[in-house]
Design an enzyme around this catalytic site. Structure first.
Site, mmCIF file in Angstrom:
data_model
loop_
_atom_site.group_PDB
_atom_site.id
_atom_site.type_symbol
_atom_site.label_atom_id
_atom_site.label_comp_id
_atom_site.label_asym_id
_atom_site.label_seq_id
_atom_site.Cartn_x
_atom_site.Cartn_y
_atom_site.Cartn_z
ATOM 1 N N ASP A 103 0.843 -1.195 0.000
ATOM 2 C CA ASP A 103 0.000 0.000 0.000
ATOM 3 C C ASP A 103 0.882 1.250 0.000
ATOM 4 O O ASP A 103 2.026 1.210 -0.459
ATOM 5 C CB ASP A 103 -0.929 -0.033 1.217
ATOM 6 C CG ASP A 103 -2.299 0.557 0.902
ATOM 7 O OD1 ASP A 103 -2.364 1.782 0.692
ATOM 8 O OD2 ASP A 103 -3.285 -0.201 0.863
ATOM 9 N N HIS A 131 -3.803 6.175 3.322
ATOM 10 C CA HIS A 131 -4.539 5.009 2.822
ATOM 11 C C HIS A 131 -4.052 3.708 3.457
ATOM 12 O O HIS A 131 -4.848 2.900 3.951
ATOM 13 C CB HIS A 131 -4.403 4.962 1.297
ATOM 14 C CG HIS A 131 -5.253 3.918 0.629
ATOM 15 N ND1 HIS A 131 -4.844 2.615 0.479
ATOM 16 C CD2 HIS A 131 -6.482 3.998 0.059
ATOM 17 C CE1 HIS A 131 -5.777 1.933 -0.164
ATOM 18 N NE2 HIS A 131 -6.792 2.754 -0.426
ATOM 19 N N SER A 283 -11.152 -0.710 -1.238
ATOM 20 C CA SER A 283 -9.905 -0.771 -0.482
ATOM 21 C C SER A 283 -10.167 -1.053 0.983
ATOM 22 O O SER A 283 -9.329 -1.625 1.679
ATOM 23 C CB SER A 283 -9.135 0.547 -0.596
ATOM 24 O OG SER A 283 -8.475 0.647 -1.834
#
Length: 310
Positions: A103, A131, A283
């Site tokens: 990620d 994120h 996600s």
């Protein structure tokens, strides 16, 4: 530390004067804290052992210095509840499972993640965005009576940073990240990213990881149409996003390659700076499934591996 409460009918100043004489005789510093209006004092263990017979003359109530906790309660996000993680925790919380998170990077300083983060690699450098930290929290936010808790709160995560601050990477970097996961013997790889086109090279490294027994979980995509790669490969568990009513989110990719559905709307999780934030997306759905796979896998791990990992 001992906490001693004397009978109120005994003048407290007389008790203190008597004790001070005993302490001087033993050449000890004054090791107590007094609450004269309550006829109470706190004394060290050493002094209590030294003078316990003297204390007993006054027939006091003697208590241990107990640990007291605030009535704080960590939040179990709706997604964690929805996938039934709480019921599974009765059989274990994922201890011993190694999860690679490919990620944008993970904030290792976050109090929910710092004890769960055990290593990793950075292929891109530069600033990070939140994120990867958000994804990590969904998987392993620690059960510590504050903040939130993740699906598999006793598993370990590895920060495999392959995306820059803008959330961009390259196929070559993704190949490196998966190879690193294979070489470092990850049990599960979470891949909350995707691309629309098939790649032969990516297909081959996915097969290699699968042949090594690594479970791979990927987000289906947020285009509202076809599932993207790597979720679409046969060896990968592709995850679409649902809302709190169990309905497929309008943005979620769907169809071939979407093997599972999981919460992906208004998902509360960790954010850099010891913060928390709600995000939407497949996600967020994928790490719910990653956590469930970790709970399932931990039950099959030999005790020696779980202990060694811990």
């Amino acid at each position: 530390m001992k906490i001693i409460s004397f009978r109120r009918e005994t003048p407290f100043h007389e008790i203190l004067r008597d004790l001070q004489g005993k302490i001087r005789a033993h050449k000890e510093r004054k090791p107590w804290r007094c609450y004269e209006d309550m006829s109470c004092m706190c004394v060290s263990q050493q002094v209590y052992r030294l003078l316990h017979k003297h204390f007993e003359r006054y027939q006091p109530t003697v208590e241990e210095n107990l640990t007291v906790s605030v009535h704080a309660e960590e939040e179990i996000p709706w997604g964690v509840r929805y996938v039934g993680a709480q019921k599974r925790w009765k059989k274990g919380m994922g201890a011993g499972v190694k999860i690679g998170v490919i990620d944008t990077g993970i904030s290792g300083e976050h109090y929910e993640l710092k004890n769960r983060l055990k290593g990793g690699v950075d292929f891109v450098g530069g600033k990070r965005n939140g994120h990867g930290t958000h994804v990590a929290g969904i998987i392993v936010a620690e059960m510590n009576q504050r903040g939130i808790v993740g699906v598999s709160p006793e598993s370990y995560i590895y920060d495999i940073r392959a995306f820059d601050e803008e959330g961009r990477s390259s196929l070559a970097t993704i190949l490196q990240a998966i190879h690193w996961s294979i070489d470092n013997q990850m049990d599960i790889i979470n891949m909350s990213f995707g691309m629309p086109q098939y790649s032969e090279a990516l297909a081959r490294v996915i097969k290699k990881a699968n042949d090594r027994g690594i479970v791979m979980v990927a987000s289906a995509g947020n285009n509202g149409g076809e599932v993207e790669y790597p979720a679409r490969y046969d060896q990968v568990i592709g995850v679409s996003a649902i809302d709190q009513n169990g309905k497929l989110a309008s943005f979620s990719s769907r169809g071939r390659g979407a093997n599972r559905k999981a919460p992906g709307v208004d998902i509360l999780s960790t954010w850099p700076g010891n913060q928390f934030r709600k995000l939407n997306g497949t996600s967020m759905a994928a790490p719910h499934v990653t956590g469930l796979m970790a709970l399932q896998m931990a039950r099959r791990l030999p005790a020696s591996k779980a202990e060694a990992t811990v």
